[in-house]
Design an enzyme around this catalytic site. Structure first.
Site, short mmCIF file in Angstrom:
data_model
loop_
_atom_site.label_atom_id
_atom_site.label_comp_id
_atom_site.label_asym_id
_atom_site.label_seq_id
_atom_site.Cartn_x
_atom_site.Cartn_y
_atom_site.Cartn_z
N ARG A 111 11.30 12.68 -1.74
CA ARG A 111 11.80 12.38 -3.30
C ARG A 111 10.57 12.98 -3.91
O ARG A 111 10.53 12.37 -4.93
CB ARG A 111 11.76 11.00 -3.32
CG ARG A 111 10.53 10.13 -2.54
CD ARG A 111 10.13 8.97 -3.32
NE ARG A 111 9.44 8.14 -2.62
CZ ARG A 111 9.19 6.88 -2.63
NH1 ARG A 111 9.74 6.51 -3.87
NH2 ARG A 111 8.19 6.12 -2.05
N GLY A 144 16.00 9.64 -3.01
CA GLY A 144 15.06 10.23 -3.49
C GLY A 144 14.46 9.99 -4.80
O GLY A 144 13.73 10.68 -5.60
N ASP A 283 1.73 12.31 8.30
CA ASP A 283 2.40 13.15 7.23
C ASP A 283 1.68 12.63 5.89
O ASP A 283 2.06 13.17 4.87
CB ASP A 283 3.71 12.88 7.02
CG ASP A 283 4.36 11.39 7.01
OD1 ASP A 283 3.97 10.62 7.85
OD2 ASP A 283 4.85 10.86 5.98
N ASN A 284 0.76 11.71 5.98
CA ASN A 284 0.11 11.01 4.67
C ASN A 284 -1.46 11.28 4.64
O ASN A 284 -1.96 10.56 4.07
CB ASN A 284 0.31 9.63 4.56
CG ASN A 284 1.67 9.10 4.19
OD1 ASN A 284 2.68 10.03 3.81
ND2 ASN A 284 2.11 8.19 4.58
N ASP A 293 -0.33 10.11 -1.22
CA ASP A 293 0.79 9.06 -0.99
C ASP A 293 0.25 7.79 -1.20
O ASP A 293 0.21 6.84 -0.31
CB ASP A 293 1.34 9.30 0.47
CG ASP A 293 2.28 10.62 0.44
OD1 ASP A 293 2.48 11.17 -0.61
OD2 ASP A 293 3.08 10.84 1.46
#
Ligand code: AMP
Ligand code: MG
Length: 560
Positions: A111, A144, A283-284, A293
């Site tokens: 998103r 998203g 992923d953060n 994030d």
């Protein structure tokens, strides 16, 4: 409709990421696994009625956007994804990651859509990324979109962190989209419509550890090498990698060692200000050591190393305050594993399996050293930070015991960390030896959520006396020290942080159409170390009782 050639704000788009790196060959915006590519080109989905709620004038200045331009209709349109011009190259990044310790495969920007990268007036490259601007190939089962409450939290916290001196992605703007977004906030089947919103995030790079993990997980060493070399040449230009040809292993190791250092430094900052990220999945974690994030994060109020703001994490508390440095280390190990295939011996002809294995081990040894250095760097940084915040000139023998004892004393009864550290400067260190316990602890007594027993109070007084003796010894050696010490303590111990309930108050007002709460908080948090006496009754206070169990103030879900 014909796309205008250039953006109306006069930004200079350079788009190096999409210019240089392999793209997903499929142009359609359908959800799928994307192989051999660092991104997919995708346009933001236009929204119904873009409306600017707040912006950061520092970020606008960084990008060279004038106040008039911020006020223009084009600004709200552009940073809501409704105005894409020919000089932009919108895309979603492809990455993977470990979520809560488990390999999750492909994740990607589900998103978030970057409009492209611009060259800022100061010569830096900045990527402009819209969060909540519609589905991408990486949206999996989700929409998203982002809702107002989480967008306010991301917008305010990014800027608050920046002004606290904590490395972070920035936030240029917060806009309402005019669309309604369905969310099940409590994961209990009671879905409801909420206002949709978009934050324009800004950073030199949005690459994450997970960006480097996905390719080797799929056996794609070529794309991994392309991305690593590109990252080193662009965002780590100071490493002076050769412009052409392969980058030598030594430089890759230097790059990784730098990631270890900046990540360790970031953890020191988080521990200092009491920030709990809440979802430290690989992923953060930013490759630049930025806080990235902002989801179910929270701020420590009562000092409690076990605290996690994330409801999804409530069981195992993997991402609790006190565990953040270990998790950062764990994540660096995953990153090291991801890039290790680049260290395979060049020429394996004529080598036995054992020889290949031995050569490989020798090659990756420096990666292991870098990972190991994380703990040393974090410990040294944490100790220095503690010495500075307690008002010491430099770290000395015995300080470790003092720090450890403080951690214990702060947990005797629930004690507000921010108030304690800020008020410590007011404790009468010079007279600590002769003052009675109650008078000595008086300045920090505001930090207690409950009244301590006499015994607990006296334990705090004992700690304060040890601390006082320590600072007074330094003051005896240097007569100007006392005044400097207080200034030093105030410069590192913030008075105002984005307490969970403060954000929630602004969210409640915004949900009802009054967005002034957001700009008021932004204004307050632009000067977190200043006294701002006009705000102290409202914001330099412990968590109010109503906020203790209220959603958004105590625990948060990922549903945003
Ligand atoms: P996060 O926990 O926010 O880092 O998100 C984990 C993954 O889920 C990332 O790939 C996100 O892009 C994706 N994601 C989270 N929320 C949404 C959403 N509303 N729509 C699409 N993807 C999402
Ligand atoms: Mg994420």
């Amino acid at each position: 409709m014909v796309k205008p050639e250039t953006n109306p704000l006069g930004l200079t788009f350079t788009n190096r990421f999409t210019r240089d790196l392999p793209a997903d060959p499929i142009a359609e915006n359908t959800r799928r696994q994307v192989h051999g590519a660092c991104f997919s080109r995708v346009d933001p989905t236009p929204t119904a009625a873009p409306q600017l709620i707040a912006h950061s004038h520092e970020v606008a200045e960084l990008l060279g956007i004038s106040a008039d331009d911020v006020a223009s209709e084009a600004f709200a349109e552009m940073f809501n994804g409704n105005l894409v011009t020919g000089d932009m190259d919108p895309y979603a990044m492809c990455y993977g990651g470990h979520q809560f310790g488990n390999w999750a495969g492909q994740l990607g920007d589900g998103r978030a859509i970057a409009l492209g990268e611009v060259l800022a007036p100061d010569g830096s490259h900045q990527t402009l990324q819209l969060k909540g601007s519609g589905p991408t190939p990486y949206s999996r089962g989700a929409d998203g979109r982002a809702v107002l409450r989480s967008s306010i939290r991301e917008f305010l916290c990014s800027e608050a962190m920046f002004h606290l001196g904590v490395p972070t992605t920035r936030a240029l703007s917060l806009t309402l989209s005019g669309d309604e977004v369905m969310r099940d906030m409590f994961y209990d089947g009671r879905s409801a419509f909420e206002h949709g919103a978009v934050v324009c995030r800004v950073a030199p790079s949005f690459l994450r550890f997970g960006s480097f993990q996905l390719f080797p997980a799929r056996g794609d060493a070529d794309t991994l090498r392309t991305l690593v070399e590109w990252t080193i040449r662009t965002d780590f230009a100071h490493l002076d990698a050769p412009v052409d040809g392969p980058i030598p292993n030594e430089t890759i190791t230097e790059w990784f060692a730098e990631v270890c250092r900046t990540t360790a430094d970031l953890m020191v900052h988080w521990m200092r200000v009491g920030f709990v990220h809440g979802v430290m999945n690989t992923d953060n974690l930013s490759i630049l050591g930025l806080t990235i994030d902002y989801g179910p994060y929270g701020w420590l109020e009562g000092f409690d190393p076990e605290w996690t703001p994330n409801t999804t994490d409530a069981g195992r508390r993997r991402y609790r305050y006190g565990n953040q440095p270990s998790i950062a280390h764990w994540n660096l190990v995953q990153l090291a594993n991801a890039i290790a295939p680049l260290y395979a011996p060049d020429d394996e002809s004529g080598l036995s399996d054992e020889e290949i294995e031995a050569a490989f081990r020798e090659q990756v040894a420096p990666l292991q050293d870098a990972v190991d250095s994380f703990a040393t760097r974090f410990d040294a940084g944490w100790n220095e930070m503690m010495a500075e915040r307690l008002g010491f000139v430099a770290i000395a023998d015995g300080d470790n015991e003092l720090f450890g004892e403080l951690g214990r004393v702060l947990q005797l009864v629930e004690t507000d960390m921010t108030i304690f550290h800020r008020r410590l400067a007011d404790v009468d260190a010079a007279n600590a030896a002769t003052l009675d316990d109650v008078s000595l602890v008086e300045p920090i007594s505001d930090a207690w959520y409950v009244k301590p027993s006499d015994e607990q109070l006296s334990e705090m007084a004992t700690w304060l006396r040890s601390w006082s003796a320590r600072v007074v010894a330094e003051e005896r050696a240097d007569g100007d020290r006392a005044a400097n010490r207080i200034a030093q303590m105030h410069a590192i111990n913030p008075k105002y942080v984005l307490r969970n309930w403060m954000a929630q108050l602004a969210i409640d007002r915004s949900d009802a159409g009054d967005h002034d709460g957001v700009t008021e908080l932004l204004e307050l948090l632009r000067r977190p170390y200043d006294e701002q006496p006009e705000h102290e009754d409202q914001f330099f206070v412990k968590r109010p009782e109503w906020a203790r169990e209220r959603a958004g103030c105590s625990m948060l879900s990922c549903s945003s």
